[in-house]
Design an enzyme around this catalytic site. Structure first.
Site: not given
Length: 259
Positions: A150, A137
């Site tokens: 995350y 990401s």
């Protein structure tokens, strides 16, 4: 030749699976939802005339990587692509989120791709040319308050991908890391993000299909990192020149104000 895709039932994983089938790969599809996997396999057969085998499994469960690897080697001895796509995020302050749920996320985001890659590298080395795609990401490029673990897990995956790529540079296996930004998937719902934050993200979101197009093209071209979208490339690039404290303040301004 076969491609194995985790988290294949929807979103980016589903879009990547369809593109690989269109390029002539048979598929090994893994996710929790058997119904969605079965529908995807039927679509692959009807549209692209490729085989698709499905395995419904909770990939965060202990020993999941061993189960997937054993199943994959039973299905084919021609594995050429491994796509480590399964993963999710949790939105909220670290101390207020449940520890067990956060550890489950880390298991899926980090430990599963490491274990599955280790288990399947011997099979990938048998192919004339093989590829590993790890889906990270743009959060990998900076700390993100309220998505702290995350972002850390995706930074781990990016670093792991680059290190492994270098280790395998003289082999037949190419390693690529995909770092998409906001994408119109179920990520926000799964992360527990509210409607206001989701509406903000949707203003700059890419479609899974657009992300997958960039991913598959970059993977087969042997790129080290893929950041789909001009805005995502610019924002990721700025994190290397803007002081970390400022980057973190900007990220907090986007995410924390909706808590």
């Amino acid at each position: 030749m076969y491609a194995l895709v985790t988290g294949a039932s929807r979103g980016i994983g589903r879009a990547i699976s369809l593109l690989l089938a269109r390029r002539g790969y048979d598929l090994l599809l893994v996710a929790r939802s058997e119904d969605q996997l079965t529908m995807l396999a039927q679509e692959v057969a009807q549209k692209h005339k490729r085989q698709a085998h499905v395995l419904a499994l909770d990939l965060a469960a202990p020993g999941a990587a061993d189960v997937v690897a054993a199943w994959a080697t039973q299905q084919t001895n021609q594995l050429a692509i491994l796509v480590n796509n399964a993963g999710y995020g949790l939105w909220g302050r670290f101390e207020q989120l449940g520890l067990a749920e956060q550890q489950n996320m880390l298991q899926l985001n980090m430990h599963l791709p490491v274990a599955l890659t280790h288990a399947l590298l011997p099979a990938l080395h048998k192919a004339p040319k093989a590829y590993i795609l790890n889906v990270s990401s743009t959060a990998a490029y900076q700390a993100v308050p309220s998505l702290s673990l995350y972002a850390a897990s995706k930074a781990f995956l990016l670093s792991f991908s680059r290190g492994l790529r270098y280790e395998l540079k003289s082999s037949n296996v190419s390693v690529t890391c995909l770092c998409p930004g906001a994408t119109t998937t179920a990520f926000a719902d799964r992360a527990g993000m509210g409607a206001e934050l989701q509406a903000t993200a949707n203003k700059v979101s890419m479609t899974p299909e657009a992300v997958a197009e960039a991913a598959v093209a970059g993977l087969l071209a042997g790129e080290a990192e893929i950041i789909p979208g001009v805005l995502n490339k610019v924002s990721a690039g700025l994190t290397s020149v803007v002081p970390k404290g400022i980057v973190e303040k900007i990220a907090a301004g986007i995410y924390e104000k909706y808590l």
